[in-house]
Design an enzyme around this catalytic site. Structure first.
Site, PDB file in Angstrom:
ATOM      1  CG  ASP A 130      28.636  49.912  54.672  1.00 41.79           C
ATOM      2  OD1 ASP A 130      28.817  49.103  55.486  1.00 41.79           O
ATOM      3  OD2 ASP A 130      29.011  50.189  53.563  1.00 41.79           O
ATOM      4  CB  CYS A 150      27.908  27.913  48.094  1.00 44.55           C
ATOM      5  SG  CYS A 150      27.758  29.665  48.251  1.00 44.55           S
ATOM      6  CB  CYS A 208      30.471  26.505  43.677  1.00 47.90           C
ATOM      7  SG  CYS A 208      31.199  27.759  42.574  1.00 47.90           S
ATOM      8  CB  CYS A 251      34.172  32.973  45.158  1.00 47.53           C
ATOM      9  SG  CYS A 251      33.498  32.178  46.492  1.00 47.53           S
ATOM     10  CB  CYS A 254      40.527  41.402  51.228  1.00 45.56           C
ATOM     11  SG  CYS A 254      39.206  42.124  50.134  1.00 45.56           S
ATOM     12  CB  CYS A 307      39.215  43.203  44.272  1.00 46.15           C
ATOM     13  SG  CYS A 307      39.487  41.373  43.193  1.00 46.15           S
ATOM     14  CB  CYS A 365      35.667  36.564  45.266  1.00 46.76           C
ATOM     15  SG  CYS A 365      35.094  38.042  46.102  1.00 46.76           S
ATOM     16  CB  CYS A 395      29.101  34.427  42.083  1.00 41.63           C
ATOM     17  SG  CYS A 395      27.659  33.486  43.082  1.00 41.63           S
TER      18      CYS A 395
END
Length: 378
Positions: A134, A188, A191, A194, A214, A241, A244, A248
C-alpha cells in the site's frame, strides 16, 4: 525447482506467516486498469490524493514499475472481527474508529511477513523479488481479483467468498514465472446494501467511488476543512467508516482474524468523544501509538471528534468544543465553532463578536459568520 513446486512452497510459507490466502497473477493480468484509472482521475473522484495521478503508467502496468516482473503473488490477511463494527454508531457520545485502525498498523505487520515469503521465493527459485504494502504505485485490488483472491465489489473494496470485505492486501513482484490462478468472478448480483448504507452518498454508481464524499477519505486523507453539507452524515465516525464493508452479505463466511499481532486494541473501541477532544499532541501519540491513527495526526482527529460532538445531540458535550475555540489549529477551531453552534447556538452567538474579531483564519471566520447569520435568522 519447478514452477508448480515453487508456487506450492510460496503458498505454504504464506500460510505459516498468517496470510489467509495467496494466489498468483501474471504481470499483464490487468489490461483494463489504465483506462478505468484514467476515467476515475479525470472525474476528480480522487479528491486531494494527488499521488494517485502520479506515476500513472507504473500504477496501471506492473511491468512499467519493474520491467523484470513476470508474476505477481497477491496475498490477503484477514482482519475480520466477531463484533459488530456498526454498534458504536448507536452511542453518540463515543467515537467510532474503523476496525482496521483499532489494530497495530498493518503496514508494520504485513511487510515483514511479505519479506519472509519473498525470501523463500528468492532462495528456492533464484528469482528477484520486490514487496509492496500500500505504499507504491501498485493496483492491489485489480491484481487481487486477477489472482483470484476475490472481486471488487460495488463499494470498490475487494470481496472474498471466504473472508468477506475484511482483507489486508500485499503484493510480491517476482521475476519467476509461476503458474497463475484463475481470476475471481463478480458475485455481487443484485445486492446494493453497500451503496444504500453510505451516509454521504459517496457512490455515484455501482463500482464507482467519489472519494470527495467518502467518510474514510474525509476523516483520514483530507487535510483541510470538511464541507458543511457532509458533516452531519459523518455522525460519530472519527476515523474511517466501516458501513459499506460491514453490511456485505459475504461477511457471514468470514471467521475472526487469527493473526495475533493484529489483535484489536479494546481501549479504542469505547473511547469517549470528551476524552478525544481533550488530547494534546503528546496524549494523542501515546493513545494511538502503533496504530494507523497516529499517522493522521492529532489535529485532524480532533477536527473529526468535534464534528462528532456537533452531531451528538448532547449539549453537555458543548463545553469540550468551547474549550477548543482558541486551539492552535484552525482545523480544530473551525469545527469547535461549528459544534458549539449545533449544540448551544445561543452560547455560540454570545461568543462570536470577541472570537471572530481575533481570528486570523478565513475558514474559521466563516464559521463564526454562519453562527452570526443564524442569530439574524432567529
Amino acid at each position: 525447482m519447478s514452477g508448480d513446486a515453487l508456487k506450492q512452497a510460496v503458498v505454504a510459507r504464506a500460510r505459516q506467516e498468517g496470510f489467509a490466502i495467496a494466489r498468483i497473477a501474471t504481470a499483464d493480468a490487468i489490461p483494463e486498469a489504465p483506462a478505468r484509472l484514467q476515467a476515475w482521475l479525470e472525474a476528480g473522484h480522487h479528491g486531494e490524493m494527488g499521488w494517485m495521478a502520479e506515476r500513472l503508467a507504473e500504477r496501471a502496468d506492473p511491468r512499467r514499475l519493474w520491467s523484470e516482473v513476470r508474476s505477481v503473488v497477491m496475498l490477503g490477511m484477514s482482519y475480520a472481527s466477531e463484533e459488530d463494527p456498526l454498534a458504536v454508531l448507536a452511542r453518540p457520545e463515543q467515537a467510532a474508529i474503523s476496525l482496521y485502525a483499532r489494530r497495530r498498523d498493518y503496514h508494520d505487520v504485513i511487510k515483514g511477513k511479505l519479506k519472509s515469503v519473498a525470501g523463500l521465493l528468492a532462495a528456492r527459485g533464484g528469482a528477484d523479488v520486490k514487496v509492496f504494502v500500500d505504499t507504491a504505485p501498485v493496483m492491489e485490488k485489480p491484481l487481487a481479483q486477477a489472482a483470484g483472491l476475490g472481486w471488487q465489489g460495488k463499494h470498490t473494496v475487494l470481496v472474498s467468498r471466504e473472508h468477506g470485505s475484511w482483507l489486508f492486501l500485499g503484493a510480491i513482484y517476482t521475476s519467476a514465472l509461476l503458474p497463475p490462478d484463475a481470476p475471481e468472478q463478480d458475485h455481487c448480483g443484485s445486492c446494493r446494501r453497500c451503496l444504500a448504507i453510505c451516509p454521504t452518498d459517496a457512490f455515484p454508481a455501482p463500482y464507482r467511488l467519489d472519494a470527495r464524499r467518502c467518510i474514510a477519505y474525509l476523516t483520514i486523507e483530507h487535510a483541510g476543512h470538511i464541507d458543511a453539507e457532509l458533516r452531519p452524515g459523518i455522525g460519530n465516525r472519527v476515523f474511517g467508516c466501516d458501513d459499506c464493508l460491514a453490511v456485505c452479505p459475504w461477511n457471514k463466511f468470514a471467521g475472526a482474524a487469527q493473526e495475533t499481532r493484529l489483535a484489536l486494541k479494546e481501549e479504542l473501541g469505547a473511547l469517549d468523544l470528551a476524552t478525544l477532544a481533550g488530547l494534546d499532541d503528546a496524549g494523542f501519540r501515546t493513545l494511538f501509538a502503533g496504530t494507523p491513527v497516529k499517522r493522521t495526526g492529532r489535529d485532524r482527529v480532533v477536527r473529526n471528534t468535534l464534528i462528532a460532538i456537533g452531531n451528538s445531540g448532547r449539549p453537555a458535550l458543548a463545553q469540550h468544543a468551547e474549550a477548543l475555540l482558541r486551539d492552535a489549529s484552525p482545523l480544530v477551531r473551525a469545527m469547535a465553532v461549528w459544534a458549539l453552534g449545533r449544540l448551544v447556538p445561543e452560547r455560540a452567538r454570545s461568543l462570536a463578536p470577541a472570537h471572530r474579531g481575533l481570528e486570523s483564519d478565513a475558514q474559521v471566520r466563516q464559521e463564526w459568520d454562519v453562527v452570526t447569520e443564524l442569530e439574524r435568522v432567529a
